[in-house]
Structure formats: structure tokens, C-alpha cells
Design a protein around this motif. Sequence first.
Motif, PDB file in Angstrom:
ATOM      1  N   LEU A  46       0.815  -1.226   0.000  1.00 52.82           N
ATOM      2  CA  LEU A  46       0.000   0.000   0.000  1.00 52.82           C
ATOM      3  C   LEU A  46       0.839   1.262   0.000  1.00 52.82           C
ATOM      4  N   SER A  47       1.949   1.255   0.747  1.00 50.19           N
ATOM      5  CA  SER A  47       2.705   2.497   0.958  1.00 50.19           C
ATOM      6  C   SER A  47       4.030   2.543   0.214  1.00 50.19           C
ATOM      7  N   GLY A  48       4.546   1.383  -0.208  1.00 50.46           N
ATOM      8  CA  GLY A  48       5.836   1.347  -0.888  1.00 50.46           C
ATOM      9  C   GLY A  48       7.025   1.413   0.047  1.00 50.46           C
ATOM     10  N   THR A  49       6.787   1.385   1.358  1.00 49.36           N
ATOM     11  CA  THR A  49       7.883   1.455   2.324  1.00 49.36           C
ATOM     12  C   THR A  49       7.474   0.736   3.597  1.00 49.36           C
ATOM     13  N   THR A  50       8.455   0.359   4.391  1.00 51.86           N
ATOM     14  CA  THR A  50       8.193  -0.133   5.758  1.00 51.86           C
ATOM     15  C   THR A  50       9.100   0.599   6.746  1.00 51.86           C
ATOM     16  N   GLU A  51       9.681   1.709   6.327  1.00 52.70           N
ATOM     17  CA  GLU A  51      10.651   2.455   7.133  1.00 52.70           C
ATOM     18  C   GLU A  51       9.972   3.123   8.324  1.00 52.70           C
ATOM     19  N   PHE A  52      10.486   2.880   9.523  1.00 47.81           N
ATOM     20  CA  PHE A  52       9.952   3.533  10.703  1.00 47.81           C
ATOM     21  C   PHE A  52      10.204   5.038  10.624  1.00 47.81           C
ATOM     22  N   ARG A  53       9.179   5.828  10.904  1.00 44.24           N
ATOM     23  CA  ARG A  53       9.307   7.280  10.943  1.00 44.24           C
ATOM     24  C   ARG A  53       8.665   7.809  12.208  1.00 44.24           C
ATOM     25  N   ALA A  54       9.128   8.951  12.668  1.00 42.98           N
ATOM     26  CA  ALA A  54       8.691   9.490  13.957  1.00 42.98           C
ATOM     27  C   ALA A  54       7.182   9.668  14.025  1.00 42.98           C
ATOM     28  N   HIS A  55       6.524  10.003  12.939  1.00 43.15           N
ATOM     29  CA  HIS A  55       5.073  10.226  12.949  1.00 43.15           C
ATOM     30  C   HIS A  55       4.351   9.235  12.046  1.00 43.15           C
ATOM     31  N   GLY A  56       5.000   8.119  11.743  1.00 42.01           N
ATOM     32  CA  GLY A  56       4.394   7.098  10.922  1.00 42.01           C
ATOM     33  C   GLY A  56       4.545   7.389   9.441  1.00 42.01           C
ATOM     34  N   PHE A  57       4.277   6.369   8.629  1.00 45.90           N
ATOM     35  CA  PHE A  57       4.399   6.558   7.181  1.00 45.90           C
ATOM     36  C   PHE A  57       3.082   6.304   6.449  1.00 45.90           C
ATOM     37  N   LEU A  58       1.972   6.238   7.205  1.00 46.57           N
ATOM     38  CA  LEU A  58       0.701   5.890   6.581  1.00 46.57           C
ATOM     39  C   LEU A  58      -0.299   7.039   6.506  1.00 46.57           C
ATOM     40  N   SER A  59      -0.068   8.096   7.250  1.00 48.58           N
ATOM     41  CA  SER A  59      -1.096   9.137   7.363  1.00 48.58           C
ATOM     42  C   SER A  59      -1.395   9.831   6.038  1.00 48.58           C
ATOM     43  N   GLY A  60      -0.462   9.810   5.095  1.00 45.72           N
ATOM     44  CA  GLY A  60      -0.685  10.494   3.821  1.00 45.72           C
ATOM     45  C   GLY A  60      -1.442   9.672   2.793  1.00 45.72           C
ATOM     46  N   LEU A  61      -1.793   8.431   3.127  1.00 44.42           N
ATOM     47  CA  LEU A  61      -2.496   7.582   2.163  1.00 44.42           C
ATOM     48  C   LEU A  61      -3.936   8.037   1.964  1.00 44.42           C
ATOM     49  N   ASP A  62      -4.498   7.669   0.825  1.00 47.01           N
ATOM     50  CA  ASP A  62      -5.853   8.078   0.462  1.00 47.01           C
ATOM     51  C   ASP A  62      -6.863   7.617   1.520  1.00 47.01           C
ATOM     52  N   ALA A  63      -7.871   8.459   1.770  1.00 49.44           N
ATOM     53  CA  ALA A  63      -8.867   8.153   2.800  1.00 49.44           C
ATOM     54  C   ALA A  63      -9.638   6.878   2.499  1.00 49.44           C
ATOM     55  N   SER A  64      -9.734   6.501   1.239  1.00 54.20           N
ATOM     56  CA  SER A  64     -10.457   5.277   0.887  1.00 54.20           C
ATOM     57  C   SER A  64      -9.766   4.030   1.434  1.00 54.20           C
ATOM     58  N   LEU A  65      -8.474   4.167   1.796  1.00 53.57           N
ATOM     59  CA  LEU A  65      -7.727   3.027   2.334  1.00 53.57           C
ATOM     60  C   LEU A  65      -7.852   2.902   3.847  1.00 53.57           C
ATOM     61  N   HIS A  66      -8.509   3.852   4.479  1.00 53.82           N
ATOM     62  CA  HIS A  66      -8.571   3.847   5.940  1.00 53.82           C
ATOM     63  C   HIS A  66      -9.190   2.574   6.515  1.00 53.82           C
ATOM     64  N   PRO A  67     -10.300   2.046   5.968  1.00 57.66           N
ATOM     65  CA  PRO A  67     -10.810   0.770   6.506  1.00 57.66           C
ATOM     66  C   PRO A  67      -9.799  -0.374   6.392  1.00 57.66           C
ATOM     67  N   THR A  68      -9.060  -0.409   5.299  1.00 56.08           N
ATOM     68  CA  THR A  68      -8.034  -1.437   5.132  1.00 56.08           C
ATOM     69  C   THR A  68      -6.931  -1.269   6.171  1.00 56.08           C
ATOM     70  N   LEU A  69      -6.528  -0.019   6.407  1.00 49.58           N
ATOM     71  CA  LEU A  69      -5.484   0.246   7.390  1.00 49.58           C
ATOM     72  C   LEU A  69      -5.938  -0.128   8.799  1.00 49.58           C
ATOM     73  N   MET A  70      -7.222   0.046   9.078  1.00 54.94           N
ATOM     74  CA  MET A  70      -7.751  -0.356  10.380  1.00 54.94           C
ATOM     75  C   MET A  70      -7.672  -1.871  10.542  1.00 54.94           C
ATOM     76  N   LEU A  71      -7.989  -2.607   9.480  1.00 62.50           N
ATOM     77  CA  LEU A  71      -7.896  -4.061   9.526  1.00 62.50           C
ATOM     78  C   LEU A  71      -6.449  -4.508   9.723  1.00 62.50           C
ATOM     79  N   ILE A  72      -5.525  -3.871   9.002  1.00 65.93           N
ATOM     80  CA  ILE A  72      -4.111  -4.232   9.142  1.00 65.93           C
ATOM     81  C   ILE A  72      -3.628  -3.949  10.562  1.00 65.93           C
ATOM     82  N   PHE A  73      -4.091  -2.861  11.148  1.00 62.15           N
ATOM     83  CA  PHE A  73      -3.718  -2.537  12.529  1.00 62.15           C
ATOM     84  C   PHE A  73      -4.147  -3.661  13.469  1.00 62.15           C
ATOM     85  N   VAL A  74      -5.360  -4.153  13.297  1.00 62.33           N
ATOM     86  CA  VAL A  74      -5.849  -5.257  14.129  1.00 62.33           C
ATOM     87  C   VAL A  74      -4.969  -6.491  13.945  1.00 62.33           C
ATOM     88  N   LEU A  75      -4.592  -6.787  12.712  1.00 60.83           N
ATOM     89  CA  LEU A  75      -3.728  -7.938  12.456  1.00 60.83           C
ATOM     90  C   LEU A  75      -2.366  -7.760  13.112  1.00 60.83           C
TER      91      LEU A  75
END
Length: 498
Positions: A186-215
Motif C-alpha cells: 500500500l505504501s511502498g515502504t516499511t521504514e519507521f518514521r517518527a510520525h508514521g508513514f501511513l497518514s498520507g495515504l488516500d482516505a479510501s484506504l482507511h478501513p483497510t489500514l484499520m484491519l491491518i492494525f488489528v492484524l
Amino acid sequence: MNWGEALPLLVVGSSLVPGLVIFFLPEERVATRTTLNLAGAVVKLLLVGVMFFGLLNGQQYQTRLPLLPGIELVLSAEPLSMLFLSLSAALWLVTTVYAIGYLEGSPYRSRFFGFFSVCVTATVGVALAGNLVTFLLFYELLTLCTYPLIVHRGTEMAKRAGRDYLVYTLGGGALLLLSTVWLHTLSGTTEFRAHGFLSGLDASLHPTLMLIFVLCIAGLGVKAALVPLHGWLLKAMVAPAPVSALLHAVAVVKAGAFGIIRIVYDVYGIEFSQSLGLTLPLAVVAAVTILYGSFRALFQDELKRRLAFSTVSQVAYIILGIGVAGPVAATGGLIHLVHQGVQKITLFLCAGNLAETLGIHRVSEMNGVGRRMPWTMAAFTVGVFGMIGAPPLAGFFSKWYLGMGALASDQGWVVWILAGSSLLNAAYFLPILYAAWFEPAPTRWPDERCLGQQETAWMLLIPPLITATTVVVLGLWASAPFSLVEWVSLIVSRAGSE
């Protein structure tokens, strides 16, 4: 490769190289094995000290090694990684001294200490991981090298515990692997960043990101012993005392808790996690785990099993502080990463002393043991009051910051969780102390092996005395300049400010 690039590799290698050599040593080479164990632990601690002071002076330490196209193994030193790294290096030296004394005369010591050293290597790799791929590799290495330690005694019970451990932890690792691949896609990276690397992704991906968080939380929650994923930890108590101390205070459960911190802070970012509504459910899971572990500990007569349920409860304080999502509560959670480690290793080392010296394995066998083993029980008493949260010991400050942080974040319900847990802590710990110090001793102990005036072997006694003293020092030092609290506050401010 310059010094800044080489030092993280040297920190990892300082335990890996001695461990690999130890595997091939004959059992009778006791002096050589002991020298390699202690030298590796001391060198690692010194290298971590160099890294720590270099970081304070603005030096950067990062190693990048290519794995696959677009994927690197990254070892990076920054304030959060140094918190876990320093704890691991310091407590590993103490545990190594204890393990050498504990296993004196036992079979298969080269195998044990070989895996023991690889285990610290994996833990250090988890601490220094600069991206999710590196974290996953060392996280799974930790699973594989801990298994032989759990089954070390070779009994049928130990083998069953090892099988259960693998089922739980490899299942959790599979979920984390799935999440890592998904996040990279989804993001093209797995690099740890101080404020995360996912917040800039499209809002349509938010449900998917919530599922990944649970996993992710489910995968990491196995090692962190979150309810209902904690079952393996109780069965693993069949392992030798140094391994129990390792599982509960330094390596496995802390790797799970540290991974959850990484996901919330450095993958999702604390603000993005809050905006997705993920932090409050995380806090609720932690609260349930805290109360469940404390309640179950009340009814355990086997001492190590009571301590194991205590670990289930106490490690969840770390997750609770992160889930509250306020800077003060997060400070309480992160300092408890250290405080719980030092306090719990004290208790498990003392439990090992009781078992090895007098054959005591149950709370009901501890009447009067304080007069037979006063120094061991003095250290145990310090650890107990630290766990309860009595001032001015280290555990008090964890709970203080958690409580004040909850109120500052308008989550007063957390204070009731902390109060209930502290009462339960007192209910399952204080009867042990009363029996040990005030009940009459039996005419003979279950299996006394250290006769005469000697309390126990010095290599078994010195380590818990050192860690118990550290519990006191961490509490008295909490408000001083350059304290642990100050360091953690830097980590939290770095994670929460743009």
C-alpha cells in the motif's frame, strides 16, 4: 563502512559471535564458555554505552544492508530503540551471571548458552530495527532461538510447552508477516518514521489500514501476552529460572510490547492512530488484560505461575499507556517498559534461588523462608513493593504517570483500572511476604541443597541484589536531571510533535 555504520553491527555481533563459538565447545570447557559468555555481555554493554553517549552528542548510527530489490535490513539507533536496547544489554549481563551459577553441573550447557546468546542477538536486533522488515526478521529469530531454551530440560511437560509456544508465536508471526507485506504494497515502504508513514495515504484506504492494525496487534499481542493470546506464557514456566527471567523481563514479552509501540508511533503515528479510532480499543484490551492477569494470580499456589500471571497484567500497563494516547500516559507506559523489566527479573531470580536452594516451588511452602534466606527475600520484597506501586520505588512512578496522563486525557476510567489492579497486586503479593517473614519455618525444607551458614551460591545471590537495588535507584532518581523519565519524555515529544 564508517564508525556510525559499523557500531550497530558490532552491538548485534557482540553476542552472536560468542554464541556461535559456544555451540561447538565441549561440555568440559567450562572456563572458556564462562569467559565467552561474560565477555560478550560486557562488550555489548560497553558498546551500548558508547552508542548512547554518541547519540546524546548528535552522532548518528545506522547500518543499511540490501536484502531484496527495494528492501533493506536497517539497524538504527534513536531514542526509542536505545530505551529497549539499554534495558536488554544491562539485564542480559545480570542474567548471564545468574545462569552460569544456576546451570553449574547441568548437562547441555554449551547448547543452552549458545541459544542464550543468539536470543540476546535477536532481542538487540528487534530494538535496533529501523524498518518493519528488519523487525520481523529478528522477531521471528527470537521465536526460533527461544524454543530450545524452553524445552531445555527435555521432559514431556517441557516439550508440550515448547510445542504450544511455537503454535502461538509462529501464528502471531504469520499475521505480522501478512501485515508487513500488505503495508509495503500500500505504501511502498516499511521504514519507521517518527510520525508514521501511513497518514498520507488516500482516505479510501482507511478501513483497510484499520484491519491491518488489528492484524498487527494480534500478531504482536501473542508475545506481549495480551488476553486471550497469553496461554503459552503460563506453560513456558517449566523452563529453567534464567529462561523464565528472560521471557518475562527482557526478551519475548518485551519484544511484543515494543512492537506494538513501534506500530502505533512509527508505522501509523499516534495522531493518525487516534483519528482512525484505534487507540481506545487498544487501551480497553490492555485494561482487560491487566485485571484478568491480576485476578488469576490470586489463585495460583505455584510461585512461578503466580509471577507469570503478574507478568500478563504488568506488561499490559505499557500498552495501556500507549492506548490512552496522551503524552503523560505514554511516558508512564514507556518507563514501565524498563521498570517492569527490572522488578520482574528480581522476582524470578529470587524464585529461582528458592527452588535451587531449598526446593521451594509453591507459595504454601514459603513459611519462614525470610529467616533462612534473608537477602533473597529482601530483594523479593523490594520487587513486590515495586510491582504494587509503593513510593518511592520505580513502579510507583509508572502508575503515577499513567494515572495523571489518563486524567489529563479525560479518561478517568483508567484510574479505576490502576487502583483495582494495585489492590489485586497487594492481595496476591502481600500474603507471600507475610508468610515468608512472620510465619514459623518448617522443621525441614522440601529439598535443601545449600547446608550450613551459606544462604545460597553467590552467583545466584548477587544478581537479584543488584536488580533490587536498581528498583530503588530508579525510583529515587526519577525526578533528577538526565533521569529515565526525562529520556522517555524526549521520546514522547518526538513522536507527538510535527
